[in-house]
Design an enzyme around this catalytic site. Structure first.
Site, PDB file in Angstrom:
ATOM      1  N   LYS A  87      11.838   0.708   7.740  1.00 22.64           N
ATOM      2  CA  LYS A  87      12.282   1.764   6.823  1.00 22.64           C
ATOM      3  C   LYS A  87      13.580   2.077   6.744  1.00 22.64           C
ATOM      4  O   LYS A  87      14.184   2.147   5.483  1.00 22.64           O
ATOM      5  CB  LYS A  87      11.642   3.000   7.154  1.00 22.64           C
ATOM      6  N   LYS A  89      -0.572  -4.733   4.186  1.00 20.45           N
ATOM      7  CA  LYS A  89      -1.728  -3.280   3.991  1.00 20.45           C
ATOM      8  C   LYS A  89      -1.568  -2.582   2.706  1.00 20.45           C
ATOM      9  O   LYS A  89      -0.733  -2.623   2.015  1.00 20.45           O
ATOM     10  CB  LYS A  89      -1.050  -2.595   5.099  1.00 20.45           C
ATOM     11  N   LYS A 149      -0.370   3.732   0.906  1.00 25.14           N
ATOM     12  CA  LYS A 149      -0.459   4.932  -0.078  1.00 25.14           C
ATOM     13  C   LYS A 149       1.020   5.150  -0.620  1.00 25.14           C
ATOM     14  O   LYS A 149       1.202   5.814  -1.500  1.00 25.14           O
ATOM     15  CB  LYS A 149      -1.103   6.011   0.709  1.00 25.14           C
TER      16      LYS A 149
END
Length: 342
Positions: free
Chosen positions: A112, A197, A200
């Site tokens: 990240k 993956k 969301k």
């Protein structure tokens, strides 16, 4: 009864992967077999640049979807993380036990932080330390089991390490948790990028099925899913990831086995059509219940208020014990010394 803690982060709309990989099991198994807590971990959403109004909106939506998925406040505790001060209280104490090296070895922090730097943004300190907050989420409740996907196992291992280290240095205070892995479809992959993956946090993309997508939108996304070279329908995660993803989704929706289901199809189109309809049917009751809950926002607020009170009652004794163990003056003693009448 084993105590289980799980959470959802309001950084994006919840997806089919969230439901099949976690939420459905929470409703059908965990809340019946364990003393279960389910939390909207909104403090974790502040570790990157965000829109405050959107975080609030997604926090409410996430809580509503948890209830729509079948979580029963009579059987489990549903609450919002920031409504229980013990999370932040314990997080700082655990930061005083964790090391800088441990934080910088966290894989998600590396990934990240790299993405943030590529965008030209600055990396917030909270992004480095949030695994400690996650450990506090778990340890505050004495959770023995934490159901997580493979991408979160490292964080549960950190919680274990911090619990053991604290107990050795300051006296036994925390239950040492263990990660547990859900079964089939624990990791639903992106329909357009089957090596990634279905996350969301990716706000757009035809490869992501959101829980509130209309049926026609769901059908369109599944029918456009990426498949693999070759014409035979076989289940092979390594060499045919696109097909494997569709078969695993279909299996999770129908209760079958991916390998067995592959033998029932001679064409990709038929598999996609059946998978699309299975997903629509799985989401139908959840979407209907979500609509009912949105029409009664006071009920959701009452559930969250009651859940926070219950969670606070569970966490406070452990957090107070951790404060005493590490050397902090108990609040009652401090108030008495200051002449405060309680």
């Amino acid at each position: 009864m084993t105590r289980v803690f799980s959470g959802v982060k309001p950084t994006g709309h919840l997806t089919l992967g969230n439901y099949l990989g976690a939420m459905r099991r929470w409703a059908t198994v965990d809340q019946h077999e364990a003393d279960a807590l389910f939390c909207v971990v909104d403090l974790h959403a502040l570790t990157v640049d965000h829109d405050p109004a959107r975080v609030r909106r997604l926090s409410r939506q996430s809580a509503t979807l948890l209830l729509a998925a079948g979580l029963d406040p009579e059987l489990c505790t549903v609450f919002v993380q920031s409504h229980v001060d013990e999370h932040a209280r314990l997080s700082y104490v655990l930061e005083c036990v964790a090391t800088d090296g441990e934080m910088r070895r966290m894989i998600q922090y590396k990934e990240k932080a790299a993405r943030e730097r590529q965008r030209g943004g600055s990396v917030r300190l909270s992004l480095l330390t949030y695994p400690v907050l996650m450990a506090a989420d778990i340890l505050a409740y004495g959770a023995g089991e934490v159901p997580v996907g493979d991408d979160q196992r490292q964080h549960v291992e950190l919680a274990r390490d911090l619990a053991v280290r604290f107990n050795q240095r300051y006296g036994h205070t925390f239950v040492v948790p263990r990660a547990t892995r859900p079964g089939v479809a624990a990791r639903v992959m992106n329909l357009q990028e089957p090596a990634s993956k279905m996350g969301k946090s990716d706000d757009v993309g035809p490869g992501i099925v959101y829980l509130l997508d209309e049926p026609d939108v769901v059908r369109k996304k599944v029918m456009r899913a990426v498949t693999d070279s070759g014409r035979e329908v076989v289940y092979d995660r390594e060499t045919r990831p696109g097909l494997a993803n569709l078969l695993e989704i279909l299996a999770a929706c129908t209760g079958g086995e991916p390998e067995a289901l592959s033998g029932a199809y001679t064409s990709y189109g038929a598999l996609k059509k059946d998978t699309a309809e299975a997903v629509v049917e799985v989401l139908r009751p959840l979407q209907e219940r979500h609509k009912e809950l949105c029409a009664d926002p006071r009920y959701v607020e009452e559930v969250l208020r009651g859940g926070a009170e219950r969670a606070r009652g569970m966490a406070r004794p452990t957090v107070d014990a951790a404060y005493r163990a590490i050397g902090l003056l108990p609040a009652a003693v401090a108030e008495e010394a200051a002449g405060v009448t309680v």
